[in-house]
Design a protein around this motif. Structure first.
Motif, mmCIF file in Angstrom:
data_model
loop_
_atom_site.group_PDB
_atom_site.id
_atom_site.type_symbol
_atom_site.label_atom_id
_atom_site.label_comp_id
_atom_site.label_asym_id
_atom_site.label_seq_id
_atom_site.Cartn_x
_atom_site.Cartn_y
_atom_site.Cartn_z
ATOM 1 N N LEU A 86 9.198 30.259 -15.974
ATOM 2 C CA LEU A 86 9.210 31.416 -16.857
ATOM 3 C C LEU A 86 10.551 31.474 -17.565
ATOM 4 O O LEU A 86 11.601 31.528 -16.920
ATOM 5 C CB LEU A 86 8.975 32.702 -16.053
ATOM 6 N N GLN A 87 10.515 31.434 -18.907
ATOM 7 C CA GLN A 87 11.749 31.496 -19.689
ATOM 8 C C GLN A 87 12.232 32.936 -19.724
ATOM 9 O O GLN A 87 11.546 33.809 -20.267
ATOM 10 C CB GLN A 87 11.500 30.988 -21.113
ATOM 11 N N ILE A 88 13.407 33.184 -19.130
ATOM 12 C CA ILE A 88 13.862 34.564 -19.002
ATOM 13 C C ILE A 88 14.121 35.177 -20.379
ATOM 14 O O ILE A 88 14.701 34.569 -21.260
ATOM 15 C CB ILE A 88 15.111 34.665 -18.114
ATOM 16 N N GLY A 89 13.648 36.406 -20.527
ATOM 17 C CA GLY A 89 13.848 37.146 -21.770
ATOM 18 C C GLY A 89 12.964 36.710 -22.909
ATOM 19 O O GLY A 89 13.027 37.263 -24.002
ATOM 20 N N ILE A 90 12.108 35.701 -22.683
ATOM 21 C CA ILE A 90 11.264 35.167 -23.767
ATOM 22 C C ILE A 90 9.784 35.329 -23.449
ATOM 23 O O ILE A 90 9.020 35.922 -24.206
ATOM 24 C CB ILE A 90 11.591 33.673 -24.026
ATOM 25 N N ASP A 91 9.368 34.801 -22.304
ATOM 26 C CA ASP A 91 7.942 34.736 -21.976
ATOM 27 C C ASP A 91 7.387 36.079 -21.511
ATOM 28 O O ASP A 91 8.002 36.772 -20.702
ATOM 29 C CB ASP A 91 7.699 33.700 -20.871
ATOM 30 N N LEU A 92 6.208 36.428 -22.031
ATOM 31 C CA LEU A 92 5.455 37.567 -21.517
ATOM 32 C C LEU A 92 4.603 37.074 -20.354
ATOM 33 O O LEU A 92 3.757 36.192 -20.524
ATOM 34 C CB LEU A 92 4.555 38.152 -22.607
ATOM 35 N N LYS A 93 4.807 37.642 -19.175
ATOM 36 C CA LYS A 93 4.081 37.165 -17.997
ATOM 37 C C LYS A 93 2.581 37.297 -18.155
ATOM 38 O O LYS A 93 1.818 36.483 -17.628
ATOM 39 C CB LYS A 93 4.564 37.910 -16.745
ATOM 40 N N SER A 94 2.140 38.324 -18.871
ATOM 41 C CA SER A 94 0.695 38.537 -19.036
ATOM 42 C C SER A 94 0.043 37.434 -19.861
ATOM 43 O O SER A 94 -1.172 37.233 -19.792
ATOM 44 C CB SER A 94 0.424 39.898 -19.684
ATOM 45 N N ASP A 95 0.847 36.697 -20.651
ATOM 46 C CA ASP A 95 0.310 35.622 -21.503
ATOM 47 C C ASP A 95 0.409 34.245 -20.865
ATOM 48 O O ASP A 95 -0.255 33.305 -21.304
ATOM 49 C CB ASP A 95 1.072 35.570 -22.843
ATOM 50 N N MET A 96 1.249 34.111 -19.847
ATOM 51 C CA MET A 96 1.572 32.789 -19.323
ATOM 52 C C MET A 96 0.525 32.278 -18.336
ATOM 53 O O MET A 96 -0.063 33.055 -17.582
ATOM 54 C CB MET A 96 2.930 32.831 -18.615
ATOM 55 N N ASP A 97 0.332 30.947 -18.327
ATOM 56 C CA ASP A 97 -0.543 30.323 -17.330
ATOM 57 C C ASP A 97 0.123 30.246 -15.958
ATOM 58 O O ASP A 97 -0.546 30.302 -14.928
ATOM 59 C CB ASP A 97 -0.922 28.900 -17.757
ATOM 60 N N LEU A 98 1.458 30.096 -15.940
ATOM 61 C CA LEU A 98 2.174 29.861 -14.686
ATOM 62 C C LEU A 98 1.875 30.899 -13.595
ATOM 63 O O LEU A 98 1.538 30.517 -12.469
ATOM 64 C CB LEU A 98 3.684 29.800 -14.952
ATOM 65 N N PRO A 99 1.955 32.207 -13.867
ATOM 66 C CA PRO A 99 1.673 33.171 -12.797
ATOM 67 C C PRO A 99 0.240 33.074 -12.272
ATOM 68 O O PRO A 99 0.001 33.284 -11.079
ATOM 69 C CB PRO A 99 1.918 34.538 -13.460
ATOM 70 N N VAL A 100 -0.701 32.754 -13.167
ATOM 71 C CA VAL A 100 -2.104 32.635 -12.763
ATOM 72 C C VAL A 100 -2.296 31.399 -11.885
ATOM 73 O O VAL A 100 -2.871 31.471 -10.792
ATOM 74 C CB VAL A 100 -3.029 32.571 -14.002
ATOM 75 N N VAL A 101 -1.805 30.260 -12.350
ATOM 76 C CA VAL A 101 -1.964 28.998 -11.609
ATOM 77 C C VAL A 101 -1.328 29.099 -10.224
ATOM 78 O O VAL A 101 -1.942 28.750 -9.207
ATOM 79 C CB VAL A 101 -1.352 27.814 -12.400
ATOM 80 N N ASN A 102 -0.080 29.594 -10.164
ATOM 81 C CA ASN A 102 0.623 29.646 -8.878
ATOM 82 C C ASN A 102 -0.008 30.652 -7.925
ATOM 83 O O ASN A 102 -0.067 30.419 -6.712
ATOM 84 C CB ASN A 102 2.102 29.955 -9.100
ATOM 85 N N THR A 103 -0.513 31.756 -8.459
ATOM 86 C CA THR A 103 -1.194 32.746 -7.610
ATOM 87 C C THR A 103 -2.474 32.165 -7.027
ATOM 88 O O THR A 103 -2.726 32.274 -5.812
ATOM 89 C CB THR A 103 -1.514 34.020 -8.421
ATOM 90 N N LEU A 104 -3.286 31.541 -7.863
ATOM 91 C CA LEU A 104 -4.534 30.935 -7.382
ATOM 92 C C LEU A 104 -4.244 29.855 -6.332
ATOM 93 O O LEU A 104 -4.929 29.764 -5.311
ATOM 94 C CB LEU A 104 -5.310 30.323 -8.555
#
Length: 398
Positions: A86-104
């Motif tokens: 996650l790029q700090i100050g740039i990425d919106l977590k709600s739009d990113m694949d990373l939180p979804v992939v890592n949670t699953l």
């Protein structure tokens, strides 16, 4: 096999902290997409199960994220592959694949472990139904972004293949209901109650109780009606919500793009130069800073000291802004989050003086609990009556 899990999910910029089915998991919040399995020789699949989070490889088939094979967390960080973070100050977590992939991936890993513990063999297929509470930064949390993030989990089933060497376990995950709340606000539940629903006590409050001459039997009931200014310092943001009892006061929503990650980003080139590397990821620098025994620790602290002091000054200014907005009608300031550990020596004196000046108390959460506060609160929330009521209401409108 079929399981139902409660999931408290704190997707931090640097660290992913979850409590799944009562199990605590902390991993670097990174992954990398790969084309093939890392293991060539035959290994017993059972040998992977116990330490699965440290060698987690999954294939994701979900409409909520880019399908493919991923190394997750610590295994990705140590792989030498190109990392997604996650790029700090740039990425919106709600739009990113990373939180979804890592949670699953983490939910699927716990399902594999639980199935093995219960049957003493590797399951071929597992069904998981998960109730989940998660969070978005205050600066990103709106009705629209939270609903969008929730839908990424709830709109359809997710298929995760967990690779145990060459053995595959198919895990199907469905989320009947997910609630995304503003970061920091779940901590009101952590301060008051423990995982058994009893008033929290113990060493988490030891310094606080001693500082203000409290009774040795001090516990979380003290906070049940208090007005608290939270200072939740992460990698990419700091949240400053004000809560009263169990209520989140929306008129005092505030967050800023300050945190330990900005200091680390600023110091990273100097750090890499001192350790003779052309580059290394932010998460590696973070890991070194967390480990006083690491051979590069002294150099890491040296390079990050000045940038950290700059972040501390900014955070103190935002705390003052919130106090002014609330007319100082706050009982105490509560400081926690991964960034609070790195900043303690510099930040604590500033806030201690501020609290004396404005007749407030200061609860600076001990290092052992600082990172866990949000995940513990989300876990309490997902198991509580408020979540149950929200879920029931949502199901009636479907």
């Amino acid at each position: 096999m079929n399981f139902h899990f409660f999931v408290g999910n704190d997707n931090g910029n640097s660290e992913h902290d979850l409590i799944i089915d009562g199990r605590w998991i902390a991993q670097p919040n990174v992954n990398c997409a790969v084309d093939e399995l890392p293991w060539s020789e035959e290994q017993q699949p059972e040998s992977f199960v116990k330490q699965l989070q440290e060698q987690l490889v999954v294939t994701i088939d979900s409409p909520a994220a880019r399908p493919g094979m991923y190394y997750i967390g610590q295994f990705a960080l140590e792989s030498g592959e190109l990392l997604d973070n996650l790029q700090i100050g740039i990425d919106l977590k709600s739009d990113m694949d990373l939180p979804v992939v890592n949670t699953l991936a983490q939910i699927a890993a716990v399902a594999v472990q639980k199935a093995y513990e219960e049957s003493n063999h590797i399951a071929e297929q597992i069904e998981v139904e998960a109730d989940m509470a998660t969070a978005l930064p205050v600066t990103q949390h709106t009705d629209e972004t939270s609903a969008k993030f929730e839908r990424r989990f709830t709109s359809s089933p997710h298929h995760v293949t967990v690779h145990l060497g060459t053995r595959r376990v198919a895990v199907r995950i469905t989320f009947p209901f997910v609630k995304a709340v503003p970061e920091a606000t779940p901590v009101i539940f952590t301060l008051q109650k423990d995982e058994d629903g009893k008033w929290r006590d113990g060493d988490i409050f030891q310094q606080f109780a001693a500082s203000y001459g409290m009774d040795k039997k001090f516990n979380g009931s003290y906070f049940k009606d208090k007005r608290i200014l939270h200072v939740d310092i992460g990698d990419g943001s700091t949240e400053y919500p004000i809560t009263e009892g169990n209520k989140f006061l929306r008129q005092f929503v505030h967050g800023s793009h300050h945190g330990a990650g900005y200091a680390i980003e600023e110091a990273l080139d100097d750090f890499n130069r001192l350790i003779h590397l052309p580059n290394s990821p932010r998460q590696f620098f973070s890991d070194v800073l967390k480990n006083p025994h690491h051979k590069y620790y002294a150099r890491a602290i040296k390079t990050v000291k000045r940038p950290l002091e700059s972040q501390v000054k900014q955070i103190v200014q935002h705390v003052k802004r919130q106090l002014t907005k609330s007319r100082n009608e706050v009982d105490l300031i509560c400081v926690y989050g991964g960034g609070s550990i790195l900043m303690r020596s510099s930040l604590y004196p500033h806030l201690h003086e501020l609290c004396k000046e404005r007749e407030l108390q200061l609860l600076y959460i001990p290092d052992a609990y600082a990172v866990q506060m949000n995940a513990m609160g989300l876990n309490a929330f997902v198991r509580g009556k408020i979540y149950e009521g929200l879920k029931s209401k949502a199901m009636q409108t479907v």
